[in-house]
Design a protein around this motif. Structure first.
Motif, PDB file in Angstrom:
ATOM      1  N   GLU A 110       0.878  -1.185   0.000  1.00  0.00           N
ATOM      2  CA  GLU A 110       0.000   0.000   0.000  1.00  0.00           C
ATOM      3  C   GLU A 110       0.914   1.234   0.000  1.00  0.00           C
ATOM      4  O   GLU A 110       1.968   1.246   0.643  1.00  0.00           O
ATOM      5  CB  GLU A 110      -0.918  -0.052   1.232  1.00  0.00           C
TER       6      GLU A 110
ATOM      7  N   GLY B   8       0.824   4.472   1.119  1.00  0.00           N
ATOM      8  CA  GLY B   8       1.150   5.222   2.330  1.00  0.00           C
ATOM      9  C   GLY B   8       2.021   4.416   3.272  1.00  0.00           C
ATOM     10  O   GLY B   8       3.009   4.910   3.815  1.00  0.00           O
ATOM     11  N   GLN B   9       1.672   3.170   3.463  1.00  0.00           N
ATOM     12  CA  GLN B   9       2.428   2.313   4.363  1.00  0.00           C
ATOM     13  C   GLN B   9       3.846   2.086   3.831  1.00  0.00           C
ATOM     14  O   GLN B   9       4.791   1.933   4.623  1.00  0.00           O
ATOM     15  CB  GLN B   9       1.673   0.988   4.568  1.00  0.00           C
TER      16      GLN B   9
ATOM     17  N   LEU C 260       5.641   4.354   2.230  1.00  0.00           N
ATOM     18  CA  LEU C 260       6.372   5.557   2.641  1.00  0.00           C
ATOM     19  C   LEU C 260       6.639   5.529   4.146  1.00  0.00           C
ATOM     20  O   LEU C 260       7.717   5.912   4.616  1.00  0.00           O
ATOM     21  CB  LEU C 260       5.566   6.812   2.274  1.00  0.00           C
ATOM     22  N   ASN C 261       5.671   5.055   4.902  1.00  0.00           N
ATOM     23  CA  ASN C 261       5.809   4.925   6.353  1.00  0.00           C
ATOM     24  C   ASN C 261       6.995   4.024   6.700  1.00  0.00           C
ATOM     25  O   ASN C 261       7.815   4.359   7.558  1.00  0.00           O
ATOM     26  CB  ASN C 261       4.500   4.334   6.899  1.00  0.00           C
TER      27      ASN C 261
ATOM     28  N   ASN D 253     -10.247  15.282  -0.763  1.00  0.00           N
ATOM     29  CA  ASN D 253     -10.202  13.866  -0.388  1.00  0.00           C
ATOM     30  C   ASN D 253     -10.668  12.992  -1.553  1.00  0.00           C
ATOM     31  O   ASN D 253     -11.048  13.498  -2.611  1.00  0.00           O
ATOM     32  CB  ASN D 253     -11.014  13.617   0.898  1.00  0.00           C
ATOM     33  N   LEU D 254     -10.610  11.678  -1.360  1.00  0.00           N
ATOM     34  CA  LEU D 254     -10.854  10.766  -2.477  1.00  0.00           C
ATOM     35  C   LEU D 254     -12.246  10.941  -3.086  1.00  0.00           C
ATOM     36  O   LEU D 254     -12.413  10.850  -4.310  1.00  0.00           O
ATOM     37  CB  LEU D 254     -10.628   9.321  -2.007  1.00  0.00           C
TER      38      LEU D 254
ATOM     39  N   MET E 137       1.763  14.803  -2.506  1.00  0.00           N
ATOM     40  CA  MET E 137       2.073  14.969  -1.091  1.00  0.00           C
ATOM     41  C   MET E 137       1.025  15.825  -0.380  1.00  0.00           C
ATOM     42  O   MET E 137       1.008  15.899   0.844  1.00  0.00           O
ATOM     43  CB  MET E 137       3.466  15.571  -0.904  1.00  0.00           C
ATOM     44  N   ILE E 138       0.151  16.482  -1.136  1.00  0.00           N
ATOM     45  CA  ILE E 138      -0.958  17.228  -0.533  1.00  0.00           C
ATOM     46  C   ILE E 138      -2.178  16.313  -0.369  1.00  0.00           C
ATOM     47  O   ILE E 138      -2.785  16.256   0.696  1.00  0.00           O
ATOM     48  CB  ILE E 138      -1.338  18.455  -1.404  1.00  0.00           C
ATOM     49  N   VAL E 139      -2.534  15.597  -1.416  1.00  0.00           N
ATOM     50  CA  VAL E 139      -3.717  14.723  -1.301  1.00  0.00           C
ATOM     51  C   VAL E 139      -3.375  13.449  -0.537  1.00  0.00           C
ATOM     52  O   VAL E 139      -4.266  12.782  -0.016  1.00  0.00           O
ATOM     53  CB  VAL E 139      -4.325  14.357  -2.683  1.00  0.00           C
ATOM     54  N   GLY E 140      -2.100  13.124  -0.447  1.00  0.00           N
ATOM     55  CA  GLY E 140      -1.680  11.875   0.197  1.00  0.00           C
ATOM     56  C   GLY E 140      -1.406  10.803  -0.838  1.00  0.00           C
ATOM     57  O   GLY E 140      -2.161  10.650  -1.801  1.00  0.00           O
TER      58      GLY E 140
ATOM     59  N   PRO F 160      -1.794   7.562  -0.712  1.00  0.00           N
ATOM     60  CA  PRO F 160      -2.845   6.547  -0.918  1.00  0.00           C
ATOM     61  C   PRO F 160      -3.938   7.035  -1.868  1.00  0.00           C
ATOM     62  O   PRO F 160      -4.389   6.274  -2.739  1.00  0.00           O
ATOM     63  CB  PRO F 160      -3.389   6.324   0.501  1.00  0.00           C
ATOM     64  N   SER F 161      -4.371   8.278  -1.731  1.00  0.00           N
ATOM     65  CA  SER F 161      -5.400   8.807  -2.629  1.00  0.00           C
ATOM     66  C   SER F 161      -4.864   8.915  -4.059  1.00  0.00           C
ATOM     67  O   SER F 161      -5.553   8.586  -5.022  1.00  0.00           O
ATOM     68  CB  SER F 161      -5.856  10.198  -2.179  1.00  0.00           C
TER      69      SER F 161
ATOM     70  N   ALA G 251      -4.685   5.409  -5.634  1.00  0.00           N
ATOM     71  CA  ALA G 251      -6.028   4.866  -5.900  1.00  0.00           C
ATOM     72  C   ALA G 251      -6.629   5.525  -7.142  1.00  0.00           C
ATOM     73  O   ALA G 251      -7.206   4.855  -8.006  1.00  0.00           O
ATOM     74  CB  ALA G 251      -6.939   5.104  -4.689  1.00  0.00           C
TER      75      ALA G 251
END
Lengths: 365, 365
Positions: free
Chosen positions: B76, B78-79, B81-82, B203-204, B227-230, B232-233, B236
């Motif tokens: 995934e 985000g994870q 990058l985490n 958001n999504l 990097m603004i919307v994230g 993961p979004s 997707a």
């Protein structure tokens, strides 16, 4: 004339440049083009950023206050960050130090649903500091994590959070882990109604499915890393789940050149964090005493209708630091010890109990 | 044994500390607890990060390569990058320099749907550099932005992107702006089928509604700030819209202490950016010549089945720099001039034409 957010930057530059530099930042964070080429009067009056103040902090550092039109944010979380620091984040010689939000912005984003008092109520605590630990390492199966959680609950801890590294992985799928741990905590707990906080991750669809799993397991508190999932997803999730309390994790927040008191204290609180985890001074990370004090202050201080967000200092803490930390933070704090308890192995419930008692005793001392 | 991502960090530390420091990073980015307290053998073997190499780069800087288990990412965005940099981002003395992804990760994230060749095809260009400009300032109404876009199209430009500050604001609602600009571009264009890229935000749910507006306006290319919307979004949205091409904007990416060639070149490409905007050397921002070369290289170099992502150097460029930039980047590039063209005022179409001709002529020279 619409209202303005005051964005406060700290910039390294030469004194003779600083007026021009302030003007450049005001343009970069608003219209991002030569102002001389703008012919529309309302854009010049209401949209172009305005330099409100410049202050010499000494040592070649200047504080620059820029008024940014609220209308440019569309009152959306991501776009607000974009306007505050999107392009300027690329300059290595400046940080976003703080921002002052008019009431319109506070009302739009609305802050935490529960905050400090809500998190106290969830565990039946009154006026005392809260305790927290973390489930790890990742790689454990749901039953193994559940067994650890049971030890924490037996020790009487208030909150148990997933390690922020626990996501939705093959060795511990979210939908299996969450009910297993929740059940183990319920079965093991004594007087304290210990709360388990699953760590959410992924896009908004995945986050929503995870929230349903959380609710299905009878839980009402979660962990989330806003800078990993993205501020827009974080804010959407908070607003549509008023029954759930959100603890924010600082993963990837530290990488941004944004002052921690502003990002982890004020901005996460504005968007709805009920609790905010951050690295305490003297632990594994480099935040200073002053930064920690300012961060806790930003999370807790009176701020219109926005509820206080409980500071959660962490990152390599141990039970012997509890008296010092309680002297420093007072009782409006949640104290988090993760690895320092897990290192106890088979004595985990006892070590947890010692931690819990150290915190409770301090309040009564 | 599962596969591992090799994460490469650059760290400032003393030579006598560096072995221990490397071990600390390996633990922080995997299990985040004392390894001595881990009793499960499979966690020790397969989950704990492993130090793969340490290299002295001189000047007190060391390069540390850590093997991180792919299984911890849950594949995934985000994870991932985490796991690469979540907690370590909090350390001011280290950067995430690069990462080497095994084929499993490349297959899971899958990269751009269109890439360099797709963006050339959209505008009927063959083998030449592409041209781009930006609609701004924000604060203009949809008809005013549409009039500007018409001038760009008349000048024969390939791509017109919204300024990344244009979102969904009261003075220019997304659902009004996008069809108005799209129609103006269609009416004004000559031989070049100019493409307009609306800037997505939120958001999504909001992003999906905006994509429907984009499609409804007959458009197939968009701008987004991952990097603004994230992440993961972003990922997707790319995966569920294979007909849409995505240009990534670096807002807030510069603030992360992640090397720009890795973040804007490699990682955005892995997650599906067809084009990646970045500040060119010698413009308003501080990227060096070497960083720009490395970034373009990371975006374009052969990488399994992952399509090349077109580099879009920008940030204060002007037409007189075009020959130099084309010598530097070659023809696999999209050249973006925003404010430098808009400063022409009423001569905007002519200035655009001069820019376009400078780029086309270079290819034939």
């Amino acid at each position: 004339m619409g209202e303005r957010i005051t964005a406060i930057y700290r910039v390294k530059d030469r004194a003779e440049n600083i007026q021009a530099r302030a003007h450049t930042i005001a343009v970069e964070q608003s219209v991002e083009m030569p102002v001389s080429a703008i012919t529309k009067q309302s854009v010049l009056d209401e949209i172009v950023g305005e330099v409100q103040a410049i202050r010499d902090l000494g040592g070649g550092v200047f504080e620059i206050a820029i008024g940014l039109a609220v209308s440019t944010t569309g009152l959306e979380a991501g776009q607000t960050l974009n306007m505050l620091f999107g392009n300027s984040s690329i300059h290595a010689d400046m940080v976003l130090h703080d921002a002052i939000f008019p009431a319109e912005v506070r009302r739009a984003f609305a802050g935490p649903h529960h905050g400090l008092e809500g998190l106290r109520k969830r565990v039946g605590a009154e006026g005392r500091a809260l305790t927290c630990s973390a489930l790890k390492p990742q790689g454990l199966s749901p039953p193994e994590l559940a067994a650890l959680a049971a030890q924490f609950a037996r020790g009487g801890i208030d909150y148990i959070k997933d390690d922020h590294g626990l996501a939705d992985q093959a060795y511990s799928p979210f939908a299996e882990r969450v009910p297993a741990v929740a059940e183990a905590v319920r079965a093991a707990q004594g007087n304290v109604p210990t709360r388990y906080l699953p760590s959410l991750s992924g896009n908004l669809d995945q986050l929503r499915r995870q929230i349903e799993v959380v609710r299905g397991a009878g839980l009402d508190t979660v962990l989330i890393a806003p800078m990993i999932v993205g501020l827009p997803s974080f804010h959407a999730l908070v607003r549509e789940n008023p029954d759930i309390a959100f603890m924010a994790h600082p993963a990837m927040a530290g990488a941004a050149r944004i002052a921690p008191p502003f990002l982890l204290g004020k901005l996460f609180r504005l968007l709805g964090a009920d609790a905010t985890v951050f690295p305490n001074h003297g632990g594994r990370f480099g935040y200073t005493t002053d930064e920690c004090r300012a961060l806790a202050g930003a999370a807790l201080e009176p701020w219109g209708d926005i509820k206080p967000c409980i500071p959660v200092p962490a990152g390599g803490m141990t039970t012997d630091r509890m008296p010092e930390m309680l002297d420093f933070y007072g009782s409006d704090v949640m104290l988090l010890i993760g690895g320092g308890l897990l290192a106890a192995g088979e004595r985990l419930a006892d070590e947890t109990k010692a931690f819990v008692e150290a915190v409770h005793a301090h309040g009564e001392g």
